[in-house]
Design a protein around this motif. Structure first.
Motif, PDB file in Angstrom:
ATOM      1  N   LYS A 151      58.255  85.181  30.596  1.00 19.50           N
ATOM      2  CA  LYS A 151      59.597  84.511  30.083  1.00 19.50           C
ATOM      3  C   LYS A 151      59.306  84.011  28.655  1.00 19.50           C
ATOM      4  CE  LYS A 151      62.486  80.550  31.458  1.00 19.50           C
ATOM      5  NZ  LYS A 151      62.550  79.533  32.252  1.00 19.50           N
ATOM      6  N   ASN A 152      58.144  83.489  28.432  1.00 19.40           N
ATOM      7  CA  ASN A 152      58.081  82.873  27.048  1.00 19.40           C
ATOM      8  C   ASN A 152      57.455  83.865  26.165  1.00 19.40           C
ATOM      9  OD1 ASN A 152      58.906  80.272  27.872  1.00 19.40           O
ATOM     10  ND2 ASN A 152      57.259  80.212  29.056  1.00 19.40           N
ATOM     11  N   ARG A 153      57.284  85.214  26.185  1.00 25.28           N
ATOM     12  CA  ARG A 153      56.840  86.027  25.274  1.00 25.28           C
ATOM     13  C   ARG A 153      57.049  86.338  24.109  1.00 25.28           C
ATOM     14  NH1 ARG A 153      58.450  91.339  28.594  1.00 25.28           N
ATOM     15  NH2 ARG A 153      60.398  91.738  27.551  1.00 25.28           N
ATOM     16  N   GLY A 154      58.388  85.600  23.645  1.00 28.38           N
ATOM     17  CA  GLY A 154      58.844  85.446  22.360  1.00 28.38           C
ATOM     18  C   GLY A 154      58.037  84.376  21.429  1.00 28.38           C
ATOM     19  N   GLU A 155      57.191  83.747  22.176  1.00 20.27           N
ATOM     20  CA  GLU A 155      56.133  82.637  21.682  1.00 20.27           C
ATOM     21  C   GLU A 155      54.785  83.372  21.381  1.00 20.27           C
ATOM     22  OE1 GLU A 155      55.938  79.421  24.273  1.00 20.27           O
ATOM     23  OE2 GLU A 155      58.008  79.044  24.048  1.00 20.27           O
ATOM     24  N   ASP A 156      54.689  84.486  21.824  1.00 16.05           N
ATOM     25  CA  ASP A 156      53.412  85.379  21.293  1.00 16.05           C
ATOM     26  C   ASP A 156      53.167  85.290  19.788  1.00 16.05           C
ATOM     27  OD1 ASP A 156      51.136  86.896  21.852  1.00 16.05           O
ATOM     28  OD2 ASP A 156      52.219  88.679  22.203  1.00 16.05           O
ATOM     29  N   ALA A 157      51.562  85.181  19.444  1.00 19.67           N
ATOM     30  CA  ALA A 157      51.578  85.088  18.167  1.00 19.67           C
ATOM     31  C   ALA A 157      51.808  86.207  17.223  1.00 19.67           C
ATOM     32  CB  ALA A 157      49.939  84.707  18.115  1.00 19.67           C
TER      33      ALA A 157
ATOM     34  N   LYS B 149      52.862  71.812  34.518  1.00 20.26           N
ATOM     35  CA  LYS B 149      53.899  72.676  34.382  1.00 20.26           C
ATOM     36  C   LYS B 149      53.770  73.598  33.169  1.00 20.26           C
ATOM     37  CE  LYS B 149      56.549  69.355  34.884  1.00 20.26           C
ATOM     38  NZ  LYS B 149      57.755  68.260  34.834  1.00 20.26           N
ATOM     39  N   CYS B 150      52.652  74.406  32.886  1.00 20.52           N
ATOM     40  CA  CYS B 150      52.347  75.222  31.892  1.00 20.52           C
ATOM     41  C   CYS B 150      53.531  76.321  31.489  1.00 20.52           C
ATOM     42  CB  CYS B 150      51.061  75.685  31.893  1.00 20.52           C
ATOM     43  SG  CYS B 150      49.705  74.429  32.314  1.00 20.52           S
ATOM     44  N   ARG B 151      53.911  76.420  30.118  1.00 21.36           N
ATOM     45  CA  ARG B 151      54.795  77.385  29.744  1.00 21.36           C
ATOM     46  C   ARG B 151      54.143  78.760  29.952  1.00 21.36           C
ATOM     47  NH1 ARG B 151      58.938  75.548  26.837  1.00 21.36           N
ATOM     48  NH2 ARG B 151      58.903  77.428  25.279  1.00 21.36           N
ATOM     49  N   HIS B 152      52.946  78.934  29.943  1.00 22.32           N
ATOM     50  CA  HIS B 152      52.370  80.441  30.071  1.00 22.32           C
ATOM     51  C   HIS B 152      51.945  80.492  31.408  1.00 22.32           C
ATOM     52  CE1 HIS B 152      48.833  77.914  29.038  1.00 22.32           C
ATOM     53  NE2 HIS B 152      49.170  77.719  27.695  1.00 22.32           N
ATOM     54  N   CYS B 153      52.008  79.694  32.356  1.00 23.49           N
ATOM     55  CA  CYS B 153      51.469  79.754  33.669  1.00 23.49           C
ATOM     56  C   CYS B 153      51.702  81.369  34.181  1.00 23.49           C
ATOM     57  CB  CYS B 153      52.029  78.858  34.559  1.00 23.49           C
ATOM     58  SG  CYS B 153      50.991  79.058  36.046  1.00 23.49           S
ATOM     59  N   TYR B 154      50.760  82.200  34.365  1.00 18.84           N
ATOM     60  CA  TYR B 154      51.073  83.510  34.944  1.00 18.84           C
ATOM     61  C   TYR B 154      51.175  83.315  36.651  1.00 18.84           C
ATOM     62  CZ  TYR B 154      45.890  83.496  36.358  1.00 18.84           C
ATOM     63  OH  TYR B 154      44.698  83.111  36.941  1.00 18.84           O
ATOM     64  N   THR B 155      50.673  82.293  37.292  1.00 26.03           N
ATOM     65  CA  THR B 155      51.131  82.096  38.708  1.00 26.03           C
ATOM     66  C   THR B 155      52.263  81.511  39.103  1.00 26.03           C
ATOM     67  OG1 THR B 155      49.672  80.383  38.917  1.00 26.03           O
ATOM     68  CG2 THR B 155      48.552  82.273  39.090  1.00 26.03           C
ATOM     69  N   VAL B 156      52.948  80.866  37.962  1.00 31.35           N
ATOM     70  CA  VAL B 156      54.434  80.257  38.090  1.00 31.35           C
ATOM     71  C   VAL B 156      53.933  79.019  39.212  1.00 31.35           C
ATOM     72  CG1 VAL B 156      56.864  80.277  38.316  1.00 31.35           C
ATOM     73  CG2 VAL B 156      55.531  82.366  37.833  1.00 31.35           C
ATOM     74  N   SER B 157      53.005  78.235  38.931  1.00 29.16           N
ATOM     75  CA  SER B 157      52.417  77.207  40.132  1.00 29.16           C
ATOM     76  C   SER B 157      53.492  76.053  39.556  1.00 29.16           C
ATOM     77  CB  SER B 157      51.025  76.789  39.479  1.00 29.16           C
ATOM     78  OG  SER B 157      50.357  77.986  40.054  1.00 29.16           O
ATOM     79  N   ALA B 158      53.322  75.136  40.849  1.00 28.87           N
ATOM     80  CA  ALA B 158      54.194  73.990  40.724  1.00 28.87           C
ATOM     81  C   ALA B 158      53.276  72.751  41.647  1.00 28.87           C
ATOM     82  CB  ALA B 158      55.694  74.063  41.110  1.00 28.87           C
ATOM     83  N   ASN B 159      54.009  71.643  41.615  1.00 26.86           N
ATOM     84  CA  ASN B 159      53.055  70.592  42.491  1.00 26.86           C
ATOM     85  C   ASN B 159      53.771  70.350  43.707  1.00 26.86           C
ATOM     86  OD1 ASN B 159      51.361  68.566  42.872  1.00 26.86           O
ATOM     87  ND2 ASN B 159      52.429  66.896  41.646  1.00 26.86           N
TER      88      ASN B 159
ATOM     89  N   TRP C 275      52.937  69.141  25.581  1.00 26.08           N
ATOM     90  CA  TRP C 275      54.289  70.007  25.485  1.00 26.08           C
ATOM     91  C   TRP C 275      54.141  71.110  26.240  1.00 26.08           C
ATOM     92  CZ3 TRP C 275      55.947  74.492  23.250  1.00 26.08           C
ATOM     93  CH2 TRP C 275      57.193  74.714  23.379  1.00 26.08           C
ATOM     94  N   PHE C 276      52.913  72.013  25.946  1.00 23.45           N
ATOM     95  CA  PHE C 276      52.747  73.121  26.713  1.00 23.45           C
ATOM     96  C   PHE C 276      52.438  73.065  27.983  1.00 23.45           C
ATOM     97  CE2 PHE C 276      52.143  74.978  22.406  1.00 23.45           C
ATOM     98  CZ  PHE C 276      52.590  76.552  22.484  1.00 23.45           C
ATOM     99  N   ARG C 277      51.812  71.965  28.468  1.00 24.34           N
ATOM    100  CA  ARG C 277      51.332  71.835  29.849  1.00 24.34           C
ATOM    101  C   ARG C 277      52.277  70.942  30.553  1.00 24.34           C
ATOM    102  NH1 ARG C 277      46.921  74.288  31.320  1.00 24.34           N
ATOM    103  NH2 ARG C 277      46.278  75.515  29.737  1.00 24.34           N
ATOM    104  N   GLY C 278      53.606  70.679  29.960  1.00 21.30           N
ATOM    105  CA  GLY C 278      54.502  69.929  30.754  1.00 21.30           C
ATOM    106  C   GLY C 278      54.277  68.725  31.101  1.00 21.30           C
TER     107      GLY C 278
END
Length: 406
Positions: free
Chosen positions: A210-216, A41-51, A143-146
């Protein structure tokens, strides 16, 4: 994609430029998202995938028909991705047929299931390259990958690939939350005999938007590039080999060019620039294409809001060589760029960087890329350009659907 190590070689052993573009459209590298199902469940997943199973994904027959079209069209490379591609039940049937149709076949995976029999089948298929995504050491990656334990499982996947003689790389997305792990990941590559390291700058798409506030921050991007430049130079200059590549920020090529000019002078830098200009920077809609899990074709994997057409009704080869207006603009050189990107003296090297970030932030795909971390001097802005940009900045986001793709 910016092949840092390859361009480093041009400093040591200059070679003639190979022209990238001939007549007609470039045959693209195709990144094919086979499924949205994924065990992470990666925080930066561009396909918004799920199990879970997602309806409407391509059938086996549709996938095999598409492979034949891609082979006949003559694409140079096919990257099988996801979600997690190993969650697609017919992955190895697809990959086995693809092996006979394309020159270069790669697998992009989270690596957590790349063990035992699955690793055997990857080796037997003959993938040219397996990219395994890791976003930090230990608990940071998890944590990043959930999912707890994702790091250990992915590292096991790396080792099982290496044990079978498979060329393997680590893929790392740089954010504020994990940038301090970059030195450790480079050491991990050396310790494990990893062949390639791919640093991806965050793209504002899917959960990455959604998480672009974390962009370096820009200073972190510069620090990361300095570290990669140092390691790449060592690798091509007698040190332990490691093929270093970056993606999703074509400003990296300009940063490298300025580095080369500073350390090796104008003659070598000018030679490197001829190679960079021949490549042309950002490849969206030109040298790279995406087929998503539903069969929709996009200019690249992050352009999910813009669809060229569907391979369920029209072959990929016809869609890619048709008269789509966005593809026409993306293939234009120079592109119709605005702001700092439009005034930049290195458009031939960068190609305008990652257009989807500009689109997500402003609603305009031709606005300046907010992730360009180079200063005005580094991109060759003169005084008049600075004054003009200071008077007419474009920062607002449009919600006009026509404006979004005008």
């Amino acid at each position: 994609m910016f092949r840092l190590s390859d361009y480093m070689q041009q400093i040591i052993k200059p070679e003639p430029v190979r022209i990238r573009r001939g007549s007609g459209p470039v045959k693209p590298v195709v990144i094919w998202n086979l499924t949205r199902r994924c065990n992470l469940k990666c925080r930066h997943c561009y396909t918004v995938s799920a199990n879970v199973d997602f309806p409407g994904e391509l059938t086996h027959d549709q996938a095999m028909e598409t492979l034949e079209d891609l082979g006949s069209f003559g694409i140079p490379a096919l990257i099988l991705s996801g979600g997690e591609p190993m969650d697609r039940k017919d992955l190895f049937e697809i990959a086995g047929r693809a092996r006979g149709l394309v020159r270069m076949l790669a697998l992009s995976t989270n690596g957590t299931r790349l063990h035992g029999e699955a690793a055997d089948r990857v080796a037997e298929t003959g993938f040219d390259y397996v990219g395994i995504s890791i976003d930090g050491i230990g608990a940071t990656n998890d944590w990043f990958r959930g999912v707890e334990g994702a790091y250990a499982d992915a590292l096991r996947g790396v080792r099982e690939c290496k044990a079978r003689g498979i060329k393997v790389g680590l893929r790392f997305t740089l954010t504020e939350g994990n940038c301090n792990h970059l030195p450790d990941l480079l050491r991990l590559c050396d310790d494990e005999g990893v062949d390639k390291f791919y640093l991806s700058h965050l793209v504002y798409a899917g959960r990455g938007d959604k998480n672009r506030g974390e962009d370096a921050e820009h200073k972190r991007s510069r620090w990361a590039m300095d570290l990669l430049l140092e390691r790449a130079w060592a690798g091509v200059n007698g040190g332990q080999p490691l093929d270093i590549v970056t993606g999703n920020n074509d400003g990296d090529a300009v940063y490298f060019l300025n580095w080369a000019r500073k350390h090796f002078g104008d003659t070598k830098a000018d030679h490197v620039r001829t190679h960079l200009a021949a490549w042309g920077g950002n490849s969206s809609g030109l040298g790279v294409a995406n087929i998503d899990t539903q069969g929709n074709v996009h200019p690249d994997t992050y352009w999910s809001d813009y669809t060229i057409g569907s391979i369920k009704t029209t072959p990929f080869s016809e869609l890619w060589t048709g008269d789509d207006p966005m593809l026409a603009q993306l293939r234009t050189r120079p592109r119709p760029l605005k702001g700092r990107c439009g005034a930049c003296a290195f458009q031939d090297v960068c190609g305008g960087n990652t257009r989807i970030r500009a689109l997500q932030l402003t609603g305009d795909p031709w606005a300046e890329d907010p992730a360009c971390y180079l200063n005005d001097d580094e991109i060759g802005l003169d005084g008049s350009a600075r004054e003009r940009l200071a008077v007419t900045p474009f920062r607002g986001k449009s919600h006009d659907p026509v404006h979004r793709f005008a």
